[in-house]
Design a protein around this motif. Structure first.
Motif, short mmCIF file in Angstrom:
data_model
loop_
_atom_site.label_atom_id
_atom_site.label_comp_id
_atom_site.label_asym_id
_atom_site.label_seq_id
_atom_site.Cartn_x
_atom_site.Cartn_y
_atom_site.Cartn_z
N ASP A 11 0.78 -1.27 -0.09
CA ASP A 11 -0.21 -0.04 -0.06
C ASP A 11 1.02 1.27 -0.10
O ASP A 11 0.44 2.50 -0.80
N SER A 12 2.16 1.10 0.66
CA SER A 12 2.90 2.48 0.82
C SER A 12 3.48 2.99 -0.50
O SER A 12 3.91 3.98 -0.64
N ARG A 40 0.91 6.95 3.78
CA ARG A 40 0.31 5.61 3.39
C ARG A 40 0.28 5.08 2.29
O ARG A 40 0.74 3.78 2.09
N TYR A 41 0.26 5.74 1.05
CA TYR A 41 0.06 5.22 0.03
C TYR A 41 1.00 5.70 -0.99
O TYR A 41 1.19 5.37 -2.34
N CYS A 88 1.18 2.20 -3.52
CA CYS A 88 0.30 2.11 -4.52
C CYS A 88 -0.24 3.29 -5.12
O CYS A 88 -0.81 3.35 -6.28
#
Length: 279
Positions: A33-34, A127-128, A36
């Motif tokens: 996710d980090s 986060r992404y 994406c």
């Protein structure tokens, strides 16, 4: 007694393995996710005063139906300003959309709102792995974006803004609340008289990202050059703040559509789709 202990040890061992597997899976998913959003451009939607992310859903659903995106998540900002993210990501992310919701939807201090926008941006970045973004605002959502840019336009540690869509923006005041809201603007968008909040944005004329952002400015006209809440002159005054620094700038007037109906309009949906994904 020994059998009982062996049984308990076996159960404990199995439990540890299961927990380790779950933790490993979560760490793997977090690692995936980090990154994406690293190779795509998410679009962040900001609602207006007294509203919520529900006001963004009609526009977002229109983009989903066209196949423009397969990823919609939410960013909720609590009254203290903390931004939390929610929503499931598909295995392959396509043009992610972030519906931003301010729980305190009546915060009229634009500088505070701008800080909340930054909190959302940083949360998505951490986060992404978001590296670039588009921003869409309706009504006060536009001021939230502009005050974010006022404080952070030259911060290279933050994701790069690519496209900005302003819908029903009251950059130079609101009808009934500002004495200068209908002040005439010249061909460059400069108002004859300037609202206090507009004056505070003037440093953007030298700070707005230079030749980097494509800007689309949409406003309604139900008669007398207003959308019933904001004068067209107030919306058009955005151009002066950009000072020719935008990579491109467009204005679109939507006839017969009021302020609160602009985010529920097919013509606006079409403009968003074309501008975000075809230009």
């Amino acid at each position: 007694m020994k059998k009982r202990w062996r049984f308990l040890i076996t159960i404990l061992f199995v439990f540890i393995i299961i927990c380790g597997g779950i933790l490993g899976f979560e760490n793997l998913r977090a690692k995936q996710d980090s990154n994406c959003f690293a190779n795509t451009t998410p679009t962040l939607f900001f609602h207006g005063y007294g509203s919520s992310s529900h006001a963004e859903e009609k526009m977002v659903n229109s983009l989903k139906k066209r196949g423009a995106t397969n990823t919609v998540i939410k960013a909720n900002v609590c009254p203290t300003g903390h931004a939390s993210l929610s929503g499931k990501l598909p295995s392959k992310v396509k043009n992610p959309i972030v519906e931003v919701n301010f729980e305190n939807n009546r915060e009229a201090n634009y500088s505070v709102d701008g800080k909340w926008v930054k909190n959302v941006v940083i949360a998505l970045q951490k986060r992404y792995g978001m590296q670039k973004m588009n921003m869409v605002g309706h009504s006060m959502g536009n001021m939230d974006i502009m005050y974010y840019l006022l404080a952070n336009a030259n911060n290279k540690k933050l994701p790069r803004l690519c496209k900005q869509i302003d819908i029903a923006g009251h950059f130079n005041g609101i009808l009934g609340y500002s004495k200068v809201n209908n002040s005439p603007v010249n061909m460059n968008g400069k108002p004859e008289s300037m609202d206090v909040a507009y004056q505070k944005l003037l440093p953007l004329r030298n700070k707005y990202p230079n030749k980097q952002v494509k800007v689309l400015n949409i406003y309604g006209n139900i008669g007398n050059k207003t959308d019933g809440t904001v004068s067209n002159n107030s919306s058009k005054s955005l151009k002066y703040l950009l000072n020719g620094r935008a990579l491109s700038y467009q204005e679109h007037e939507i006839d017969g559509v009021s302020h609160s109906k602009l985010h529920e309009n097919k013509e606006v949906d079409n403009l968003l789709y074309k501008f975000l994904y075809r230009e």
